[in-house]
Write an enzyme that holds these catalytic residues in place. Sequence first.
Site, PDB file in Angstrom:
ATOM      1  N   HIS A 206      56.117   8.571 -26.423  1.00 51.18           N
ATOM      2  CA  HIS A 206      56.633   7.225 -26.183  1.00 51.18           C
ATOM      3  C   HIS A 206      57.555   6.702 -27.278  1.00 51.18           C
ATOM      4  CE1 HIS A 206      53.370   6.240 -28.924  1.00 51.18           C
ATOM      5  NE2 HIS A 206      53.950   5.081 -29.132  1.00 51.18           N
TER       6      HIS A 206
HETATM    7  C1  UD1 Z   1      54.241  -0.271 -29.007  1.00 50.87           C
HETATM    8  C2  UD1 Z   1      54.305  -0.187 -30.531  1.00 50.87           C
HETATM    9  C3  UD1 Z   1      54.046   1.254 -30.973  1.00 50.87           C
HETATM   10  C4  UD1 Z   1      52.760   1.773 -30.384  1.00 50.87           C
HETATM   11  C5  UD1 Z   1      52.806   1.622 -28.861  1.00 50.87           C
HETATM   12  C6  UD1 Z   1      51.573   2.100 -28.181  1.00 50.87           C
HETATM   13  C7  UD1 Z   1      55.852  -1.721 -31.642  1.00 50.87           C
HETATM   14  C8  UD1 Z   1      57.119  -1.792 -32.379  1.00 50.87           C
HETATM   15  N1  UD1 Z   1      55.611  -0.536 -31.034  1.00 50.87           N
HETATM   16  O1  UD1 Z   1      55.314   0.505 -28.504  1.00 50.87           O
HETATM   17  O2  UD1 Z   1      53.932   1.287 -32.378  1.00 50.87           O
HETATM   18  O3  UD1 Z   1      52.593   3.130 -30.729  1.00 50.87           O
HETATM   19  O4  UD1 Z   1      52.993   0.238 -28.565  1.00 50.87           O
HETATM   20  O5  UD1 Z   1      51.725   2.059 -26.796  1.00 50.87           O
HETATM   21  O6  UD1 Z   1      55.110  -2.670 -31.628  1.00 50.87           O
HETATM   22  N2  UD1 Z   1      55.503  -1.867 -20.982  1.00 50.87           N
HETATM   23  C9  UD1 Z   1      54.884  -1.952 -19.764  1.00 50.87           C
HETATM   24  N3  UD1 Z   1      53.607  -2.474 -19.726  1.00 50.87           N
HETATM   25  C10 UD1 Z   1      52.963  -2.903 -20.816  1.00 50.87           C
HETATM   26  C11 UD1 Z   1      53.614  -2.820 -22.053  1.00 50.87           C
HETATM   27  C12 UD1 Z   1      54.877  -2.284 -22.128  1.00 50.87           C
HETATM   28  O7  UD1 Z   1      55.420  -1.565 -18.746  1.00 50.87           O
HETATM   29  O8  UD1 Z   1      51.807  -3.370 -20.704  1.00 50.87           O
HETATM   30  C13 UD1 Z   1      56.853  -1.293 -21.024  1.00 50.87           C
HETATM   31  C14 UD1 Z   1      57.948  -2.342 -20.991  1.00 50.87           C
HETATM   32  O9  UD1 Z   1      59.015  -1.845 -20.285  1.00 50.87           O
HETATM   33  C15 UD1 Z   1      58.340  -2.457 -22.444  1.00 50.87           C
HETATM   34  C16 UD1 Z   1      58.124  -1.055 -22.959  1.00 50.87           C
HETATM   35  O10 UD1 Z   1      57.000  -0.551 -22.239  1.00 50.87           O
HETATM   36  O11 UD1 Z   1      59.633  -2.896 -22.623  1.00 50.87           O
HETATM   37  C17 UD1 Z   1      57.874  -0.973 -24.438  1.00 50.87           C
HETATM   38  O12 UD1 Z   1      56.764  -1.789 -24.813  1.00 50.87           O
HETATM   39  P1  UD1 Z   1      56.658  -2.359 -26.313  1.00 50.87           P
HETATM   40  O13 UD1 Z   1      55.406  -3.111 -26.498  1.00 50.87           O
HETATM   41  O14 UD1 Z   1      57.940  -3.030 -26.678  1.00 50.87           O
HETATM   42  O15 UD1 Z   1      56.618  -1.061 -27.196  1.00 50.87           O
HETATM   43  P2  UD1 Z   1      55.814   0.291 -27.022  1.00 50.87           P
HETATM   44  O16 UD1 Z   1      56.791   1.361 -26.741  1.00 50.87           O
HETATM   45  O17 UD1 Z   1      54.655   0.157 -26.091  1.00 50.87           O
END
Ligand code: UD1
Length: 357
Positions: A206
């Site tokens: 991821h």
């Molecule tokens: C975040 C953390 C990362 C951690 C990871 C675990 C930061 C900078 N990154 O990354 O350190 O390893 O979580 O998963 O805080 N999304 C969904 N559903 C959700 C959450 C996210 O669909 O419940 C999708 C959305 O499109 C979103 C993308 O995932 O834009 C990224 O989510 P985000 O929380 O920004 O970062 P992660 O990649 O999950």
Amino acid sequence: MASPIILVAGARPNFVKIAPLLRAFEARSVETLLVHTGQHYDYVMSGVFFEQLSIRQPDAFLKVGSAAHGAQTAAIMTKFEELLETVTAPRGVVVVGDVNSTMAAALVAAKMRVPVAHVEAGLRSHDRSMPEEINRIVTDAVADVLLVSEPDGIENLRVEGAASRARYVGNVMIDTLIAQLPVARALEPNRTYGLRAGEYAVVTLHRPSNVDDAMQLEQLVTFLERLAHEMPVVFPAHPRTKQRLQAAGMVSDAVRMIEPLGYREFLGLVDSARVVVSDSGGIQEETSYLGIPCVTLRSNTERPVTLVQGTNQLAGNNLELAFTLATQRKPRRPATIEGWDGSAADRVADLLAELWN
Ligand code: UD1
């Protein structure tokens, strides 16, 4: 609520760390206020962890959702500041890990002169292209108490002149692993997928550096297909990874892409895997504790103890090397690391209950 200790969680890896902390404070009759920022919100990324780890409903839910880093961090700060203003005499704020919620809450509390403790402090990848590295540096710079999970953390903080704020407590994520392992094993989740114990690979990906670059992602898919010729490959895909793969039309029949799993199902699947291939931070630690070989698709790690004492090996973006490492048969070799013993949250609670009396 008067004089609580405030615990902040926002994203999937946070929930695994917050669960034993809440329990440890409750066991000491310390009043807590649980805040969920809403950084992760899907059931598979959040709700299932609350259920399986028996985390109570949050006392405050900030509903920030997904956004670019600046917007997300700002939203958490704005909402957490508003919340903190309503709490009478907070004893302190506990933040965990290295996600945007961690840094945002620490900054707000520090500016409002509420003591901050950072659980999992001192980890450094020395790679500032990782958003988490920025979060770690900022959080440790403003936190009053730095609670360290592995030996290098103490050394990193000493080099940064922060030794006087650091305490070695061990790894709260391993507290959860130890508590949940019997149930996870009893589930035998490998059977659900028709996989024979010790004969398959579990993959997670991821990191932006792996999944946001279309060329890198294509090479990773080719690598996974090659690996799938050697052993079954099961890939619980993070939502951002799934989006990227679908957008690029990269769907593979050989690799079994499934939805993100609950904590227990994932732990059980890893525990009976032949090998894990991942770019996660926490999985490097979990596989080390379990003794399952882990090939990390990153060129650095903030968790070097997993390389020295654990089962982790870095392949960077050298997928030839990753293939060689992932197909080597290795005996199971669980690591023994100081403070990875199931009682780290108790040490945190004892320390903070005394410090913030
Ligand atoms: C975040 C953390 C990362 C951690 C990871 C675990 C930061 C900078 N990154 O990354 O350190 O390893 O979580 O998963 O805080 N999304 C969904 N559903 C959700 C959450 C996210 O669909 O419940 C999708 C959305 O499109 C979103 C993308 O995932 O834009 C990224 O989510 P985000 O929380 O920004 O970062 P992660 O990649 O999950």
